[in-house]
Design an enzyme around this catalytic site. Structure first.
Site, PDB file in Angstrom:
ATOM      1  N   GLU A  64       0.729  -1.166   0.163  1.00 46.68           N
ATOM      2  CA  GLU A  64      -0.076   0.312   0.229  1.00 46.68           C
ATOM      3  C   GLU A  64       0.963   1.652   0.174  1.00 46.68           C
ATOM      4  O   GLU A  64       2.368   1.002   0.928  1.00 46.68           O
ATOM      5  CB  GLU A  64      -1.145  -0.089   1.496  1.00 46.68           C
ATOM      6  CG  GLU A  64      -1.699   1.076   1.451  1.00 46.68           C
ATOM      7  CD  GLU A  64      -2.893   1.074   2.700  1.00 46.68           C
ATOM      8  OE1 GLU A  64      -2.218   0.286   3.942  1.00 46.68           O
ATOM      9  OE2 GLU A  64      -3.859   2.308   3.023  1.00 46.68           O
ATOM     10  N   LYS A  81     -10.093   3.223  -2.114  1.00 43.94           N
ATOM     11  CA  LYS A  81     -10.061   1.635   0.001  1.00 43.94           C
ATOM     12  C   LYS A  81     -11.966   2.450   0.263  1.00 43.94           C
ATOM     13  O   LYS A  81     -12.338   3.286   0.129  1.00 43.94           O
ATOM     14  CB  LYS A  81      -9.566   2.677   0.270  1.00 43.94           C
ATOM     15  CG  LYS A  81      -9.368   2.161   1.608  1.00 43.94           C
ATOM     16  CD  LYS A  81      -7.530   2.171   2.434  1.00 43.94           C
ATOM     17  CE  LYS A  81      -7.646   1.501   3.901  1.00 43.94           C
ATOM     18  NZ  LYS A  81      -5.641   1.745   4.263  1.00 43.94           N
ATOM     19  N   CYS A 134      -5.636  -2.664   2.124  1.00 49.78           N
ATOM     20  CA  CYS A 134      -5.212  -2.904   3.991  1.00 49.78           C
ATOM     21  C   CYS A 134      -6.053  -2.818   4.481  1.00 49.78           C
ATOM     22  O   CYS A 134      -7.013  -4.073   4.961  1.00 49.78           O
ATOM     23  CB  CYS A 134      -4.308  -1.554   4.335  1.00 49.78           C
ATOM     24  SG  CYS A 134      -3.526  -1.709   5.629  1.00 49.78           S
TER      25      CYS A 134
HETATM   26  N1  PUT Z   1      -2.989   0.916   7.631  1.00 54.20           N
HETATM   27  C1  PUT Z   1      -3.800   0.525   9.027  1.00 54.20           C
HETATM   28  C2  PUT Z   1      -3.753  -0.315   9.544  1.00 54.20           C
HETATM   29  C3  PUT Z   1      -4.326  -0.079  10.529  1.00 54.20           C
HETATM   30  C4  PUT Z   1      -3.745  -0.847  12.191  1.00 54.20           C
HETATM   31  N2  PUT Z   1      -4.191  -0.410  12.999  1.00 54.20           N
END
Ligand code: PUT
Length: 280
Positions: A44, A117, A154
């Site tokens: 990402e 996202k 993510c």
């Molecule tokens: N990319 C976000 C991850 C969040 C983890 N707490």
């Protein structure tokens, strides 16, 4: 003829030099292509440091309209040269709006479009709500020259609904570019194992291969835990990295065999949509 799909994941430590990161990803894509990859997934927001650890106005300047992003332009040329699909994670600016986005570049270099996202996290070290609007594209799959691909970015990876939606749309594989590691509010909290298990569950429940590509290493004090992996449709991790290595993971899948397994398990036959109103 058997339909196969060879998937690759890149794990590396980005610098804060945009061109350097694009060049390094390009080198990893070449390495993966030499190993037979059809699809090569970078982590990402790989073109710089993970800037969301704090809230700073200056970081909005990192965003581009998706068609003009240097990573999209340069990796499109590389995709065409090597004949590989490259899902490219970018910080996107669309007029006054900013998104955490993914551009799917097909194996002939054509950018097929953008996914924004859907689930935006917010918390110590991961203050993404300051930088990104929640995505307005809905979940997407792309019919690439190598297969039908679904991508969650993510935080999306923790939501079984996203994985199910993309699987219902006929995805052959689920891909998750990621930036996750230390939790600054609690040095004893290590989420790596549950992070993997969440996605391994998506693989099982949808009978589908899953690829996770994470950042790794220390970015000005924020440590990303790597542990990128490729899981098969039973949820088994077939190849992975630990918390320090940089490089590419490659694994091949037989899509016809997976289709048979998916039908035989019957998860899609046995869904009870008449009972699922509660989910919406
Ligand atoms: N990319 C976000 C991850 C969040 C983890 N707490």
């Amino acid at each position: 003829m058997t339909r196969t799909l060879t998937l690759a994941s890149i794990q590396f430590t980005p610098s804060d030099d945009e061109q350097d990161n694009i060049d390094r990803v390009a080198a990893f894509v070449r390495e993966a292509a030499e190993k037979g990859a059809d699809v090569v997934l970078p982590p990402e927001l790989f073109t710089g440091y993970y800037f969301c650890k704090t809230q700073e106005e200056e970081h909005f300047a990192r965003a581009y309209p998706w068609r003009e992003h240097p990573a999209v332009e340069q990796l499109s040329e590389l995709a065409a040269e090597l004949g590989v699909v490259i899902p490219v994670s970018i910080y996107e600016k669309d007029g006054p709006h900013y998104y955490n986005s993914l551009v799917m570049i097909d194996a002939d270099g054509t950018p097929l479009g953008v996914y924004r996202k859907s689930h935006i996290p917010d918390g110590p070290g991961y203050q993404e709500k300051y930088y990104f609007r929640p995505g307005d594209t809905g979940f997407r799959v792309w019919d690439t020259m190598k297969g039908r691909l679904g991508v969650g970015i993510c935080w999306d990876q923790w939501f079984p609904e996203a994985a199910r939606a993309m699987s219902l749309m006929g995805a052959d594989a689920l891909l998750y570019p990621t930036a996750i590691g230390a939790e600054p509010q609690d040095a004893s909290l290590d989420t790596a194992a549950r992070w993997r298990r969440a996605m391994q569950g998506h693989a099982v429940s949808n009978t589908i291969p899953v690829v996770a590509a994470n950042r790794v290493g220390d970015e000005e004090g924020q440590v990303f835990y790597g542990t990128s992996f490729i899981a098969d449709p039973t949820g088994e991790i077939v190849i992975d990295f630990g918390r320090t290595e940089q490089g590419v993971l490659v694994a091949e899948f037989d899509l016809d065999e997976i289709d048979r397994e998916r039908a035989a398990w019957g998860f899609f036959r046995d869904r009870r949509t008449d009972l699922y109103d509660i989910l919406t």
